[in-house]
Design an enzyme around this catalytic site. Structure first.
Site, mmCIF file in Angstrom:
data_model
loop_
_atom_site.group_PDB
_atom_site.id
_atom_site.type_symbol
_atom_site.label_atom_id
_atom_site.label_comp_id
_atom_site.label_asym_id
_atom_site.label_seq_id
_atom_site.Cartn_x
_atom_site.Cartn_y
_atom_site.Cartn_z
ATOM 1 N N ASN A 14 0.971 -1.290 -0.116
ATOM 2 C CA ASN A 14 0.018 0.002 0.128
ATOM 3 C C ASN A 14 0.696 1.129 -0.020
ATOM 4 O O ASN A 14 0.379 2.149 -0.771
ATOM 5 C CB ASN A 14 -0.851 -0.020 1.041
ATOM 6 C CG ASN A 14 -2.132 -0.982 0.993
ATOM 7 O OD1 ASN A 14 -2.439 -1.400 0.070
ATOM 8 N ND2 ASN A 14 -2.642 -1.395 2.260
ATOM 9 N N ASN A 106 -6.440 4.231 8.950
ATOM 10 C CA ASN A 106 -5.931 2.829 9.155
ATOM 11 C C ASN A 106 -6.596 1.986 7.730
ATOM 12 O O ASN A 106 -7.804 2.416 7.645
ATOM 13 C CB ASN A 106 -6.088 1.993 10.185
ATOM 14 C CG ASN A 106 -5.572 0.715 10.285
ATOM 15 O OD1 ASN A 106 -4.634 0.357 9.881
ATOM 16 N ND2 ASN A 106 -6.409 -0.247 10.903
ATOM 17 N N HIS A 108 -7.694 -1.671 6.292
ATOM 18 C CA HIS A 108 -8.058 -2.874 6.771
ATOM 19 C C HIS A 108 -8.516 -4.171 5.622
ATOM 20 O O HIS A 108 -9.669 -3.514 4.840
ATOM 21 C CB HIS A 108 -9.049 -2.679 7.715
ATOM 22 C CG HIS A 108 -9.256 -3.956 8.647
ATOM 23 N ND1 HIS A 108 -8.616 -4.525 9.709
ATOM 24 C CD2 HIS A 108 -10.500 -4.809 8.670
ATOM 25 C CE1 HIS A 108 -9.144 -5.813 10.089
ATOM 26 N NE2 HIS A 108 -10.186 -5.927 9.495
ATOM 27 N N SER A 135 -11.648 -1.916 3.654
ATOM 28 C CA SER A 135 -12.111 -0.573 4.319
ATOM 29 C C SER A 135 -10.831 0.513 4.697
ATOM 30 O O SER A 135 -9.704 -0.253 4.956
ATOM 31 C CB SER A 135 -12.658 -0.799 5.648
ATOM 32 O OG SER A 135 -13.917 -1.803 5.451
ATOM 33 N N ASP A 140 -9.613 5.133 16.054
ATOM 34 C CA ASP A 140 -10.062 5.592 17.451
ATOM 35 C C ASP A 140 -9.476 4.689 18.527
ATOM 36 O O ASP A 140 -8.629 4.013 18.234
ATOM 37 C CB ASP A 140 -11.783 5.675 17.509
ATOM 38 C CG ASP A 140 -12.204 4.412 17.424
ATOM 39 O OD1 ASP A 140 -11.630 3.256 17.483
ATOM 40 O OD2 ASP A 140 -13.451 4.430 17.435
ATOM 41 N N ASP A 144 -10.318 -1.416 15.232
ATOM 42 C CA ASP A 144 -10.863 -1.299 13.937
ATOM 43 C C ASP A 144 -12.395 -1.050 14.080
ATOM 44 O O ASP A 144 -13.330 -1.407 13.311
ATOM 45 C CB ASP A 144 -10.880 -2.494 13.088
ATOM 46 C CG ASP A 144 -9.464 -3.108 12.911
ATOM 47 O OD1 ASP A 144 -8.665 -2.078 12.596
ATOM 48 O OD2 ASP A 144 -9.314 -4.154 12.960
#
Length: 200
Positions: A14, A106, A108, A135, A140, A144
Site C-alpha cells: 500500500n 488505517n 483494513h 476498508s 479511534d 478497527d
C-alpha cells in the site's frame, strides 16, 4: 500539500502505491517519512523513492506505552498532517491515538465492522463468508472501530485460499487509500468532524 507519514510492519505494498501516486503533480499529498516497528521489507520502498525512514523496534521497549512515546518522538520532526497505518501490525497505545487523532487513518482487509482484528482474511474464510472487502477508517481507541471513510466489497470465491483472497483484496485497499488521502487533502473528507458519514 498534505504532509503524510506512513507506518508499516511488512512489505509495504500500500505504501508503494501511495508513493507512486504522490509522483503525480496533480496529487495533493506528499509522503514525508516512513516508519516501522521492525526491520520491515517495505522500508526499501521509502529508500527507492528517496523518502526518509525510521524504525522504532517494538521489542526494544519494556511496555507498549514506552514504545508509543518513542514512536511519537520519531514522528514529531516530520510535521505530518496525516499518519497512515498501512499494515502496521501493532495496536497503538491510547496516548498515541489521542496525540495523533484526528489525523490518523488505517487500512483494513475486510468490510468493517465485519472481521476486525489482525486475521481478517482468515476469519472471513473460516466464517464461510461469500463476500468480504476492504476498508479505510479513522482510528479511534477501539480495534478497527473508528468511522469508516471508504469501503468496497470483494467476493470470496469457492476455492479461495487465504493468500489468494488477500491478493485480490490488496488492489482494492490501495485504491481506497489513495482516494481517501486525496479526499482529506482536498477537503472532501473532514477528519475533524464529530462523525464521518459512511459512503452511500
Amino acid at each position: 500539500m498534505l504532509r503524510v507519514a506512513v507506518l508499516i510492519s511488512g512489505g509495504g505494498s500500500n505504501l508503494r502505491a501511495l508513493l507512486e501516486e504522490c509522483r503525480h503533480d496533480s496529487y495533493p499529498a506528499h509522503v514525508v517519512a516512513v516508519g516501522a516497528d521492525r526491520d520491515a521489507d517495505g522500508l526499501a520502498h521509502a529508500e527507492a523513492f528517496g523518502i526518509p525512514s525510521f524504525t522504532v523496534p517494538y521489542s526494544a521497549y519494556p511496555t507498549r506505552e514506552a514504545w508509543g512515546d518513542e514512536l511519537l518522538g520519531a514522528l514529531a520532526p516530520w510535521g505530518a498532517d496525516l499518519v497512515v497505518l498501512s499494515g502496521l501490525m501493532r495496536l497503538l497505545p491510547a496516548g498515541v491515538v489521542t496525540a495523533l487523532a484526528p489525523g490518523l487513518i488505517n487500512t483494513h482487509p475486510a468490510y468493517l465492522p465485519e472481521f476486525p482484528g489482525a486475521h481478517a482474511v482468515r476469519d472471513a474464510l473460516a466464517a464461510r463468508a461469500t463476500q468480504t472487502g476492504a476498508s479505510v477508517i479513522a482510528v479511534d481507541a477501539g480495534v478497527d472501530t473508528g468511522p469508516i471513510l471508504a469501503q468496497e466489497r470483494v467476493p470470496v470465491l469457492p476455492d479461495d485460499t487465504e493468500h489468494a483472497l488477500h491478493e485480490r483484496i490488496k488492489p482494492v485497499e490501495r485504491r481506497l487509500l489513495i482516494d481517501v488521502v486525496r479526499g482529506i487533502a482536498d477537503g472532501s473528507i473532514d477528519l475533524g468532524a464529530a462523525s464521518v458519514p459512511r459512503p452511500s
